[in-house]
Write a protein that holds these residues in place. Structure first.
Motif, PDB file in Angstrom:
ATOM      1  N   SER A 165      24.203 -34.625  19.173  1.00 45.11           N
ATOM      2  CA  SER A 165      24.027 -33.176  18.986  1.00 45.11           C
ATOM      3  C   SER A 165      23.557 -32.469  20.244  1.00 45.11           C
ATOM      4  CB  SER A 165      23.036 -32.910  17.850  1.00 45.11           C
ATOM      5  OG  SER A 165      21.773 -33.460  18.182  1.00 45.11           O
ATOM      6  N   ARG A 183      20.659 -35.536  13.566  1.00 49.05           N
ATOM      7  CA  ARG A 183      20.057 -34.892  12.396  1.00 49.05           C
ATOM      8  C   ARG A 183      20.457 -33.433  12.276  1.00 49.05           C
ATOM      9  NH1 ARG A 183      14.258 -36.647  14.298  1.00 49.05           N
ATOM     10  NH2 ARG A 183      15.337 -35.850  16.129  1.00 49.05           N
ATOM     11  N   ARG A 184      20.754 -32.750  13.394  1.00 47.33           N
ATOM     12  CA  ARG A 184      21.034 -31.303  13.338  1.00 47.33           C
ATOM     13  C   ARG A 184      22.498 -31.033  12.993  1.00 47.33           C
ATOM     14  NH1 ARG A 184      18.352 -29.794  19.003  1.00 47.33           N
ATOM     15  NH2 ARG A 184      19.123 -31.896  19.377  1.00 47.33           N
ATOM     16  N   ASN A 222      22.822 -44.072  21.802  1.00 44.39           N
ATOM     17  CA  ASN A 222      22.318 -43.088  22.760  1.00 44.39           C
ATOM     18  C   ASN A 222      21.073 -42.348  22.265  1.00 44.39           C
ATOM     19  OD1 ASN A 222      22.643 -40.831  24.941  1.00 44.39           O
ATOM     20  ND2 ASN A 222      22.770 -39.754  22.971  1.00 44.39           N
ATOM     21  N   TYR A 252       7.529 -45.057  26.702  1.00 41.18           N
ATOM     22  CA  TYR A 252       8.983 -44.824  26.834  1.00 41.18           C
ATOM     23  C   TYR A 252       9.578 -45.927  27.704  1.00 41.18           C
ATOM     24  CZ  TYR A 252      13.353 -42.559  28.262  1.00 41.18           C
ATOM     25  OH  TYR A 252      14.676 -42.281  28.515  1.00 41.18           O
ATOM     26  N   SER A 285      19.043 -32.216  30.454  1.00 42.93           N
ATOM     27  CA  SER A 285      19.279 -32.218  29.002  1.00 42.93           C
ATOM     28  C   SER A 285      18.063 -31.611  28.323  1.00 42.93           C
ATOM     29  CB  SER A 285      19.489 -33.650  28.489  1.00 42.93           C
ATOM     30  OG  SER A 285      18.243 -34.324  28.453  1.00 42.93           O
TER      31      SER A 285
HETATM   32  N1  LIG Z   1      17.506 -36.910  30.136  1.00 43.76           N
HETATM   33  C1  LIG Z   1      17.145 -37.882  30.955  1.00 43.76           C
HETATM   34  O1  LIG Z   1      16.650 -37.631  32.079  1.00 43.76           O
HETATM   35  C2  LIG Z   1      17.401 -39.321  30.575  1.00 43.76           C
HETATM   36  C3  LIG Z   1      17.263 -40.286  31.564  1.00 43.76           C
HETATM   37  C4  LIG Z   1      17.462 -41.624  31.232  1.00 43.76           C
HETATM   38  C5  LIG Z   1      17.814 -41.987  29.954  1.00 43.76           C
HETATM   39  N2  LIG Z   1      17.944 -41.022  28.988  1.00 43.76           N
HETATM   40  C6  LIG Z   1      18.308 -41.473  27.638  1.00 43.76           C
HETATM   41  O2  LIG Z   1      19.505 -40.849  27.239  1.00 43.76           O
HETATM   42  C7  LIG Z   1      19.551 -40.737  25.824  1.00 43.76           C
HETATM   43  C8  LIG Z   1      19.904 -39.309  25.442  1.00 43.76           C
HETATM   44  O3  LIG Z   1      18.924 -38.432  25.947  1.00 43.76           O
HETATM   45  P1  LIG Z   1      19.217 -36.905  26.335  1.00 43.76           P
HETATM   46  O4  LIG Z   1      18.663 -36.706  27.686  1.00 43.76           O
HETATM   47  O5  LIG Z   1      20.623 -36.555  26.067  1.00 43.76           O
HETATM   48  O6  LIG Z   1      18.198 -36.204  25.312  1.00 43.76           O
HETATM   49  P2  LIG Z   1      18.397 -35.039  24.232  1.00 43.76           P
HETATM   50  O7  LIG Z   1      19.233 -33.947  24.767  1.00 43.76           O
HETATM   51  O8  LIG Z   1      17.019 -34.744  23.777  1.00 43.76           O
HETATM   52  O9  LIG Z   1      19.229 -35.760  23.067  1.00 43.76           O
HETATM   53  C9  LIG Z   1      18.643 -36.712  22.219  1.00 43.76           C
HETATM   54  C10 LIG Z   1      19.576 -36.927  21.050  1.00 43.76           C
HETATM   55  O10 LIG Z   1      19.011 -37.928  20.202  1.00 43.76           O
HETATM   56  C11 LIG Z   1      19.107 -37.459  18.856  1.00 43.76           C
HETATM   57  N3  LIG Z   1      18.072 -38.057  18.035  1.00 43.76           N
HETATM   58  C12 LIG Z   1      16.750 -38.144  18.272  1.00 43.76           C
HETATM   59  N4  LIG Z   1      16.124 -38.731  17.240  1.00 43.76           N
HETATM   60  C13 LIG Z   1      17.071 -39.020  16.316  1.00 43.76           C
HETATM   61  C14 LIG Z   1      17.062 -39.597  15.019  1.00 43.76           C
HETATM   62  N5  LIG Z   1      15.915 -40.034  14.444  1.00 43.76           N
HETATM   63  N6  LIG Z   1      18.227 -39.723  14.344  1.00 43.76           N
HETATM   64  C15 LIG Z   1      19.384 -39.300  14.893  1.00 43.76           C
HETATM   65  N7  LIG Z   1      19.469 -38.741  16.112  1.00 43.76           N
HETATM   66  C16 LIG Z   1      18.322 -38.588  16.813  1.00 43.76           C
HETATM   67  C17 LIG Z   1      18.972 -35.942  18.958  1.00 43.76           C
HETATM   68  O11 LIG Z   1      19.617 -35.320  17.832  1.00 43.76           O
HETATM   69  P3  LIG Z   1      18.884 -34.587  16.599  1.00 43.76           P
HETATM   70  O12 LIG Z   1      17.577 -34.055  17.111  1.00 43.76           O
HETATM   71  O13 LIG Z   1      19.856 -33.523  16.194  1.00 43.76           O
HETATM   72  O14 LIG Z   1      18.735 -35.651  15.574  1.00 43.76           O
HETATM   73  C18 LIG Z   1      19.779 -35.669  20.220  1.00 43.76           C
HETATM   74  O15 LIG Z   1      21.155 -35.542  19.911  1.00 43.76           O
HETATM   75  C19 LIG Z   1      18.177 -41.195  25.315  1.00 43.76           C
HETATM   76  O16 LIG Z   1      18.258 -42.521  24.867  1.00 43.76           O
HETATM   77  C20 LIG Z   1      17.304 -41.108  26.562  1.00 43.76           C
HETATM   78  O17 LIG Z   1      16.223 -42.000  26.510  1.00 43.76           O
HETATM   79  C21 LIG Z   1      17.751 -39.692  29.261  1.00 43.76           C
END
Ligand SMILES: NC(=O)c1ccc[n+]([C@@H]2O[C@H](COP(=O)([O-])OP(=O)(O)OC[C@H]3O[C@@H](n4cnc5c(N)ncnc54)[C@H](OP(=O)(O)O)[C@@H]3O)[C@@H](O)[C@H]2O)c1
Length: 248
Positions: A16, A39-40, A93, A161, A198
């Motif tokens: 999402s 979830r959204r 993810n 984390y 993000s």
């Molecule tokens: N951004 C960074 O700098 C970065 C760097 C390294 C790794 N990562 C990793 O990349 C991945 C994605 O992160 P992002 O940066 O894209 O973050 P984000 O924009 O906050 O996205 C997180 C996603 O996870 C979903 N989510 C969270 N809890 C959930 C649950 N209980 N059930 C279903 N969906 C759930 C959220 O959807 P809903 O809230 O709609 O459920 C959202 O779609 C993560 O694993 C993060 O650790 C991110």
């Protein structure tokens, strides 16, 4: 090389926003049927519609699911199989990163992070392999880790984390070994991003320039690269970092 995946089913968790959204759009553009989990519901509906309007070769279908609930995960995989067919690709993810010093961390938040970043990966992987094994000639699991899953001295506020991503890396290596030992043609890749723009990084990235962070689409490119590699090749680990340094 992506042609062999056209019309195959890919499940992307956390689709999402951010990296998951970019991966879902990229795989649909390449012709896959993408089951987008989060979830959204409103976000998933918008994603579904935008991909359709873009004229993508494949499609996105949204499924509301809390990946920390094992019953939600089991039910959604059954529904996906019924709607779209057996699963060939899983992208684990979904992730959260509430930050707090380990010594005074709210343990309810800690549990949510462990449940989302680790336990949900176990339940989605189990459900995906159960769908892949009998039906898929070839499968692929992508685990979205982090550069913090490789650092040994993270800042205290990112300590848990980082621990979840270290755990994810070990679980990935072990799962891949098990699949290899059983001669099951399911490949497993970890992708470890540095700072990505993000929702998760909002607040950090606002004062930075591109190059001090990368884009969600850059991570989607790496995922597509691993999936498109020849079926005799397992791309095991990809790290994707910004070209320049930044200070928190
Ligand atoms: N951004 C960074 O700098 C970065 C760097 C390294 C790794 N990562 C990793 O990349 C991945 C994605 O992160 P992002 O940066 O894209 O973050 P984000 O924009 O906050 O996205 C997180 C996603 O996870 C979903 N989510 C969270 N809890 C959930 C649950 N209980 N059930 C279903 N969906 C759930 C959220 O959807 P809903 O809230 O709609 O459920 C959202 O779609 C993560 O694993 C993060 O650790 C991110």
């Amino acid at each position: 090389m992506m042609d062999r995946w056209v019309d195959k089913v890919a499940v992307v968790t956390g689709a999402s926003s951010g990296i998951g959204d970019a991966i879902a759009r990229r795989l649909a553009k390449d012709g896959l049927k993408v089951a987008a989990l989060a979830r959204r519901a409103d976000r998933l509906q918008a994603l579904e519609r935008e991909v359709k309007e873009s004229g993508a070769r494949g499609l996105v279908k949204g499924y509301t699911c809390d990946v920390t609930s094992e019953s939600d995960v089991d039910a959604v995989f059954k529904k996906i199989e019924k709607d779209l067919g057996p699963v060939h690709i899983l992208v684990n993810n979904a992730g959260v990163s509430p930050q707090a010093n380990l010594t005074d961390m709210d343990l309810a938040n800690a549990k949510v992070m462990i449940d989302t970043n680790i336990t949900a990966v176990l339940s989605c992987t189990k459900a995906a392999i159960a769908s892949m094994k009998p039906n898929a000639a070839e499968g692929h699991i992508i685990n979205i880790s982090s550069i913090y899953g490789h650092l040994n001295q993270p800042m205290s506020i990112i300590g848990l984390y980082s621990a979840t991503k270290h755990a994810l890396n070990i679980l990935s290596v072990t799962t891949r070994s098990q699949l290899k030992a059983e001669n099951i043609p399911i490949r497993l890749t970890t992708v470890s991003p540095g700072l990505v723009k993000s929702e998760m990084s909002a607040g950090f990235v606002d004062h930075l320039k591109l190059g001090q962070y990368v884009l969600a689409e850059d991570i989607a490119d790496s995922v597509a690269f691993a999936i498109a590699s020849p079926s005799h090749v397992n791309i095991s680990d990809i790290r994707v970092e910004p070209v320049s340094d930044f200070k928190y």
